[in-house]
Scaffold this active site. Structure first.
Site, PDB file in Angstrom:
ATOM      1  N   GLY A 230     -33.971  72.948 -72.688  1.00 30.73           N
ATOM      2  CA  GLY A 230     -34.324  74.045 -73.591  1.00 30.73           C
ATOM      3  C   GLY A 230     -34.188  75.438 -73.017  1.00 30.73           C
ATOM      4  O   GLY A 230     -34.491  76.417 -73.695  1.00 30.73           O
ATOM      5  N   GLU A 272     -34.623  68.334 -67.366  1.00 30.37           N
ATOM      6  CA  GLU A 272     -33.439  67.706 -67.958  1.00 30.37           C
ATOM      7  C   GLU A 272     -32.673  68.746 -68.755  1.00 30.37           C
ATOM      8  O   GLU A 272     -32.573  68.673 -69.959  1.00 30.37           O
ATOM      9  CB  GLU A 272     -33.808  66.455 -68.773  1.00 30.37           C
ATOM     10  CG  GLU A 272     -34.991  66.599 -69.670  1.00 30.37           C
ATOM     11  CD  GLU A 272     -35.463  65.298 -70.321  1.00 30.37           C
ATOM     12  OE1 GLU A 272     -35.449  64.244 -69.675  1.00 30.37           O
ATOM     13  OE2 GLU A 272     -35.857  65.362 -71.496  1.00 30.37           O
ATOM     14  N   GLY A 274     -29.511  70.749 -70.115  1.00 33.70           N
ATOM     15  CA  GLY A 274     -28.139  70.473 -70.536  1.00 33.70           C
ATOM     16  C   GLY A 274     -27.363  71.780 -70.660  1.00 33.70           C
ATOM     17  O   GLY A 274     -26.495  72.101 -69.852  1.00 33.70           O
ATOM     18  N   ARG A 275     -27.763  72.561 -71.649  1.00 32.28           N
ATOM     19  CA  ARG A 275     -27.060  73.798 -71.985  1.00 32.28           C
ATOM     20  C   ARG A 275     -26.819  74.709 -70.776  1.00 32.28           C
ATOM     21  O   ARG A 275     -25.711  75.194 -70.568  1.00 32.28           O
ATOM     22  CB  ARG A 275     -27.889  74.557 -73.038  1.00 32.28           C
ATOM     23  CG  ARG A 275     -27.199  75.762 -73.650  1.00 32.28           C
ATOM     24  CD  ARG A 275     -28.158  76.515 -74.585  1.00 32.28           C
ATOM     25  NE  ARG A 275     -28.858  75.610 -75.473  1.00 32.28           N
ATOM     26  CZ  ARG A 275     -28.410  75.214 -76.664  1.00 32.28           C
ATOM     27  NH1 ARG A 275     -27.280  75.670 -77.119  1.00 32.28           N
ATOM     28  NH2 ARG A 275     -29.114  74.378 -77.412  1.00 32.28           N
ATOM     29  N   ARG A 310     -21.407  74.822 -83.782  1.00 32.94           N
ATOM     30  CA  ARG A 310     -22.620  75.636 -83.636  1.00 32.94           C
ATOM     31  C   ARG A 310     -22.623  76.883 -84.530  1.00 32.94           C
ATOM     32  O   ARG A 310     -23.640  77.181 -85.157  1.00 32.94           O
ATOM     33  CB  ARG A 310     -22.855  76.028 -82.178  1.00 32.94           C
ATOM     34  CG  ARG A 310     -23.119  74.840 -81.254  1.00 32.94           C
ATOM     35  CD  ARG A 310     -23.589  75.253 -79.869  1.00 32.94           C
ATOM     36  NE  ARG A 310     -24.928  75.797 -79.895  1.00 32.94           N
ATOM     37  CZ  ARG A 310     -25.230  77.079 -79.863  1.00 32.94           C
ATOM     38  NH1 ARG A 310     -24.286  77.983 -79.751  1.00 32.94           N
ATOM     39  NH2 ARG A 310     -26.472  77.473 -79.939  1.00 32.94           N
ATOM     40  N   TYR A 314     -25.748  76.744 -87.070  1.00 33.10           N
ATOM     41  CA  TYR A 314     -26.919  77.602 -86.840  1.00 33.10           C
ATOM     42  C   TYR A 314     -26.601  79.082 -86.997  1.00 33.10           C
ATOM     43  O   TYR A 314     -27.426  79.919 -86.629  1.00 33.10           O
ATOM     44  CB  TYR A 314     -27.462  77.465 -85.408  1.00 33.10           C
ATOM     45  CG  TYR A 314     -27.544  76.101 -84.806  1.00 33.10           C
ATOM     46  CD1 TYR A 314     -28.449  75.164 -85.302  1.00 33.10           C
ATOM     47  CD2 TYR A 314     -26.775  75.769 -83.700  1.00 33.10           C
ATOM     48  CE1 TYR A 314     -28.561  73.922 -84.688  1.00 33.10           C
ATOM     49  CE2 TYR A 314     -26.891  74.525 -83.087  1.00 33.10           C
ATOM     50  CZ  TYR A 314     -27.775  73.609 -83.592  1.00 33.10           C
ATOM     51  OH  TYR A 314     -27.899  72.391 -82.980  1.00 33.10           O
ATOM     52  N   CYS A 341     -12.049  72.511 -94.963  1.00 33.66           N
ATOM     53  CA  CYS A 341     -12.324  72.890 -96.351  1.00 33.66           C
ATOM     54  C   CYS A 341     -13.829  73.104 -96.522  1.00 33.66           C
ATOM     55  O   CYS A 341     -14.508  72.396 -97.268  1.00 33.66           O
ATOM     56  CB  CYS A 341     -11.848  71.808 -97.307  1.00 33.66           C
ATOM     57  SG  CYS A 341     -10.111  71.465 -97.124  1.00 33.66           S
ATOM     58  N   GLU A 342     -14.354  74.048 -95.788  1.00 31.61           N
ATOM     59  CA  GLU A 342     -15.774  74.416 -95.814  1.00 31.61           C
ATOM     60  C   GLU A 342     -15.789  75.903 -95.551  1.00 31.61           C
ATOM     61  O   GLU A 342     -15.260  76.354 -94.531  1.00 31.61           O
ATOM     62  CB  GLU A 342     -16.514  73.728 -94.650  1.00 31.61           C
ATOM     63  CG  GLU A 342     -17.036  72.357 -94.907  1.00 31.61           C
ATOM     64  CD  GLU A 342     -18.183  72.314 -95.885  1.00 31.61           C
ATOM     65  OE1 GLU A 342     -18.917  73.324 -96.017  1.00 31.61           O
ATOM     66  OE2 GLU A 342     -18.336  71.271 -96.540  1.00 31.61           O
TER      67      GLU A 342
HETATM   68  C1  LIG Z   1     -31.494  68.162 -76.003  1.00 29.18           C
HETATM   69  C2  LIG Z   1     -32.431  67.678 -74.981  1.00 29.18           C
HETATM   70  C3  LIG Z   1     -32.358  68.152 -73.666  1.00 29.18           C
HETATM   71  C4  LIG Z   1     -31.379  69.203 -73.227  1.00 29.18           C
HETATM   72  O1  LIG Z   1     -31.592  70.396 -73.872  1.00 29.18           O
HETATM   73  P1  LIG Z   1     -30.776  71.712 -73.477  1.00 29.18           P
HETATM   74  O2  LIG Z   1     -31.231  72.685 -74.501  1.00 29.18           O
HETATM   75  O3  LIG Z   1     -29.348  71.380 -73.583  1.00 29.18           O
HETATM   76  O4  LIG Z   1     -31.195  72.078 -72.098  1.00 29.18           O
HETATM   77  C5  LIG Z   1     -33.225  67.616 -72.748  1.00 29.18           C
HETATM   78  N1  LIG Z   1     -34.128  66.681 -73.091  1.00 29.18           N
HETATM   79  C6  LIG Z   1     -34.234  66.202 -74.344  1.00 29.18           C
HETATM   80  C7  LIG Z   1     -35.243  65.166 -74.639  1.00 29.18           C
HETATM   81  C8  LIG Z   1     -33.399  66.686 -75.338  1.00 29.18           C
HETATM   82  O5  LIG Z   1     -33.521  66.230 -76.588  1.00 29.18           O
END
Ligand SMILES: *Cc1c(COP(=O)(O)O)cnc(C)c1O
Length: 422
Positions: A230, A272, A274-275, A310, A314, A341-342
């Site tokens: 997040g 954890e 990701g982004r 994205r 959003y 076609c959107e």
């Molecule tokens: C989506 C998600 C992440 C990663 O979120 P980012 O915004 O990409 O850092 C980590 N843990 C869980 C449980 C998620 O659903």
């Protein structure tokens, strides 16, 4: 101000597209590795620190392998993501399984791999026991509900479907202990794409205090807490990235204030993300096909929201540059659109950009997470491939683009030939 640079020149792109025509994703290995090292350096102050890369953000085993080389594990949410982690050579507790509405077979697969199961609900304790088994190490996901403010993308925690309530956790851990669990983790994930440093530090306070309260009340001692993902990235050039060092320092102060006196040290700290890990180091590389003048100016690309949804989903901002025109003034206001076609298939709306000509390389920035991963096949669109710019400057294709054969692979052609209309 975050500068938005693309690692290849226009001449290098001209050369590259002879081998791999646009559109494609390009990821920058050197930048991803440097970023991974910066994360490890900042959070290395915590005992048992591990970043479990959220596979959903960039589900490519080449990338997972590269991150594993930096000591990252994986966070998986489905059977197929578990297979990806396994494919990348990740083992056992390097894999976190944070799923929801999970079928028994997926829990079993996670157990078979020795992954850390992160339960999403109180009722899943009994479900897991009945359909698989309670492992020695188990984690639970906390949803603070009204006790924590949410943010725009993920919404208010009390409206989110995920996790246990606070009260349920005080029942869950003793119950898990009774059922044979011996090691415990506590997890939360309350925001998405949040750039506020204070917000993430406060999430740390919330989870540290909860771990201490659970220990005080039940005697269950957490082995680790997992702060989830997040953390936002500066999609807009005027935004500022979260400073890893500041975040780790803020969390470390709370660790000393809450965890040490509670007798919980050493407590593992896991994340954890990701982004933040790959987002800024991935680009969707496209070419301008058409320039259309009606009530607005439109630049049409050889890609569409099936490659990157994205903006349409959003209204998300993705910075756009034009190769070779980085220093030209933004002379034109246009909508940059795809071929779906959107009508919301727009990478940018009323954006000031240099004048774009047919054939120009249009680079869509910050597409390295939740980009190709969210692609789809609506309108018969074939998802594009992925390239990796290696540390030595060479380029490796890490996924080819889809073909009609891929699109039709789930159809039984023999059954179709014999299919009689009744
Ligand atoms: C989506 C998600 C992440 C990663 O979120 P980012 O915004 O990409 O850092 C980590 N843990 C869980 C449980 C998620 O659903």
């Amino acid at each position: 101000m975050a500068e938005k640079k693309f690692p290849l020149s226009k001449a290098e792109l001209e050369e590259l597209v002879r081998r791999y025509p646009t559109p494609f994703y390009l990821y920058d290995e050197k930048a991803i590795r440097e970023n991974a090292r910066a994360i490890n350096a900042a959070f290395g102050v915590f005992p048992g620190f591990r970043e479990h890369f959220a596979v959903k953000a960039l589900p490519n085993p080449f990338i997972l392998k590269l991150l594993a080389g930096e000591g990252f594990g994986a966070d998986c949410s489905s059977y197929t993501e578990l297979l990806l982690a396994d494919m990348a050579g990740l083992k056992g507790e390097e894999i976190m399984f944070t799923s929801n509405e999970t079928p028994a077979a997926e829990y079993q697969s996670a157990l078979d791999l020795g992954a850390v199961i992160n339960l999403d609900d109180f009722t899943h304790i009994e479900y897991l026991e009945r359909n698989a088994r309670i492992p020695e190490l188990v984690s639970c996901r906390y949803n603070p509900g009204p006790l924590k403010e949410g943010n725009a993308i993920i919404g208010k925690p009390e409206e989110a479907k995920y996790g246990f309530t606070r009260g349920q956790l005080f029942e869950a851990y003793p119950l898990l202990r009774e059922k044979g669990a011996k090691r415990f983790g506590l997890h939360t994930m309350v925001a998405s794409n949040e750039l506020s440093l204070e917000y993430h530090i406060e999430t740390g306070r919330m989870i540290f205090e909860l771990a201490a309260a659970i220990f005080a009340k039940t005697g269950v001692k957490m082995e680790f807490v997992n702060l989830g993902g997040g953390v936002g990235i500066p999609y807009r050039p005027e935004e500022k990235a979260v400073d890893y060092g500041e975040l780790a320092k803020g969390l470390e102060a709370l660790y000393r204030e809450i965890i040490v006196p509670a007798g919980l040290a050493p407590l593992g700290v896991r994340i954890e993300w990701g982004r933040t890990v790959t987002g800024p180091y991935g680009y969707l590389v496209t070419r301008a096909l058409h320039h259309k003048h009606i009530y607005r100016e439109y630049v049409g690309l050889d890609s569409c929201m099936a490659d990157l949804m994205r903006p349409a989903l959003y209204g998300a901002y993705h910075h756009i540059t034009v190769a070779g025109k980085e220093n030209e003034s933004a002379a034109e206001t246009c909508d940059v659109v795809g071929s779906l076609c959107e009508n919301n298939d727009k990478f940018a709306v009323q954006r000031r950009l240099p004048k774009i000509d047919a054939g120009d390389f249009v680079i869509i920035h910050d597409a390295g997470a939740h980009g190709r991963a969210m692609g789809f096949n609506y309108n018969g669109k074939l998802r594009c491939g992925e390239l990796l710019l290696r540390g030595d400057g060479t380029i490796t294709r890490i996924r080819r683009g889809e073909t009609p054969g891929d699109y039709f692979a789930t159809l039984d052609q023999d059954a179709l030939a014999q299919f009689a209309v009744l």
